[in-house]
Enzyme design. Structure first.
Site, short mmCIF file in Angstrom:
data_model
loop_
_atom_site.label_atom_id
_atom_site.label_comp_id
_atom_site.label_asym_id
_atom_site.label_seq_id
_atom_site.Cartn_x
_atom_site.Cartn_y
_atom_site.Cartn_z
N GLY A 1 -21.17 96.41 117.73
CA GLY A 1 -20.23 95.34 117.41
C GLY A 1 -20.83 94.34 116.45
O GLY A 1 -20.73 93.13 116.66
N GLY B 1 -18.74 87.86 114.44
CA GLY B 1 -19.06 87.08 115.62
C GLY B 1 -20.52 87.08 116.00
O GLY B 1 -21.42 87.06 115.16
N GLY C 1 -22.31 89.46 117.32
CA GLY C 1 -23.03 90.67 116.91
C GLY C 1 -23.54 90.57 115.48
O GLY C 1 -24.68 90.93 115.20
N SER D 1 -21.53 87.59 130.29
CA SER D 1 -20.76 86.36 130.11
C SER D 1 -20.84 85.52 131.37
O SER D 1 -21.06 86.06 132.47
CB SER D 1 -19.30 86.69 129.81
OG SER D 1 -18.46 85.57 129.98
N TYR E 1 -11.79 91.50 132.83
CA TYR E 1 -12.90 91.00 132.03
C TYR E 1 -14.03 90.50 132.94
O TYR E 1 -15.21 90.82 132.72
CB TYR E 1 -12.43 89.87 131.12
CG TYR E 1 -13.52 89.32 130.23
CD1 TYR E 1 -13.94 90.02 129.10
CD2 TYR E 1 -14.13 88.10 130.51
CE1 TYR E 1 -14.95 89.53 128.28
CE2 TYR E 1 -15.13 87.59 129.69
CZ TYR E 1 -15.55 88.32 128.59
OH TYR E 1 -16.55 87.83 127.79
#
Length: 315
Positions: free
Chosen positions: A18, A22, A24, A172, A197
């Site tokens: 990724g 962002g 990544g 997260s 999530y």
């Protein structure tokens, strides 16, 4: 004329999933600027190639600028210029929601890189509604959990052969609200984007902690992290009503992607974490995890479930 000195990651090879935008992209840029050869993944081949070229150019400029500042300080203000640095960034297009694509990615990486020093499992996302992947799996779980699990397993022998090596997985703070629904991992009976999530980010920590236990004595470490609240395209593809309301309100308090990538870069490169494994970090410091993350029986059970879902034999 001042020569560029090798960065602290010179000679190291890193893969960042990724990496086209962002956190990544910022991670890839930071590590390339430190001298690493970096591979990035992205779904679209053209966009991934363009991002790789841009990151390489920006990293070279950053390295040259740092060298120039060092040389300037050393000569106490006398005129000097650093040679323009170079950075190597490779593009690996792959749709991480597809297990066939993850397997193809692993093959391409193994063919391109005789050694792999760091794997950064960065790819992830939020989807408000339930989507099925090409493999018939729930999209959030497939991308956030199964993709890093499968990719890590497929690259593990190369990482071990390159030891000391590191595996960094982005989780997260949502993990604190997560629960593992072993009887409904795919959200078939009751799907909520936020619940899915939260579960996926807790699952990433369980995976990391179990991986660290399994890697003990190999010279390969595995750590995970919370990047903080970062200004990215998070949830842009399929946002919930709550996120549409909250994100504009939260934007003034969000970190830039560069700041959000700081802990990923730290765990991938800093000598301060040599040999450190099985730890969840936030702000480059160990942080508190959901108590479920320390349940070794739950971690073992989840590992077996994931192995079955990706068609691997659980050792």
């Amino acid at each position: 004329m001042a020569e560029n000195t090798p960065g602290p990651m010179a000679g190291k090879t890193v893969l960042v999933t990724g990496g086209t935008g962002g956190i990544g992209r910022a991670t890839a840029l930071g590590l390339a600027a430190l001298g690493a050869r970096v591979g990035i993944t992205g779904r679209d081949a053209r966009r991934t190639a363009s991002a790789a070229a841009a990151i390489a150019s920006e990293a070279a400029a950053a390295s040259a600028g740092a060298a120039g500042r060092t040389a300037s300080a050393a000569t106490e203000g006398t005129a000097s210029a650093g040679t323009v640095g170079t950075a190597s960034v490779d593009a690996f297009p792959a749709d991480m929601s597809s297990q066939a694509e993850v397997r193809r990615l692993a093959t391409a990486v193994l063919e391109a890189y005789p050694r792999l020093d760091v794997l950064v499992n960065n790819v992830g996302g939020f989807w408000a509604t339930r989507h099925a992947t090409a493999d018939g799996l729930e999209h959030t779980y497939a991308v956030n959990v199964l993709a890093p699990f499968l990719l890590t397993e497929l690259l593990l022998d190369r990482l071990k052969a390159s030891a000391p090596a590191r595996i960094v997985t982005v989780s997260s703070g949502a993990q604190r609200m997560g629960r593992i629904a072993f009887d409904d991992l795919q959200g078939q009976r009751d799907y909520s984007g936020q619940t899915a999530y939260n579960q996926s980010k807790l699952a990433d920590i369980l995976f990391t902690f179990e991986l660290a236990r399994r890697l003990k004595g190999t010279g390969v470490t595995a750590n995970t992290l919370h990047p903080g609240l970062v200004r990215t395209s998070f949830a842009a593809e399929d946002s919930s009503t709550a996120w549409k309301v909250m994100i504009p309100l939260l934007k003034p308090f969000m970190k830039s992607p560069a700041r959000g990538a700081e802990t990923s870069i730290y765990l991938a490169s800093s000598p301060e974490v040599d040999g450190v494994s099985g730890v969840y970090f936030s702000g480059r410091k160990p942080a508190t995890v959901n108590p479920i993350a320390n349940d070794t029986s739950a971690a073992t059970r989840l590992w077996a479930a994931n192995a079955q879902l990706v068609g691997l034999t659980d050792p």
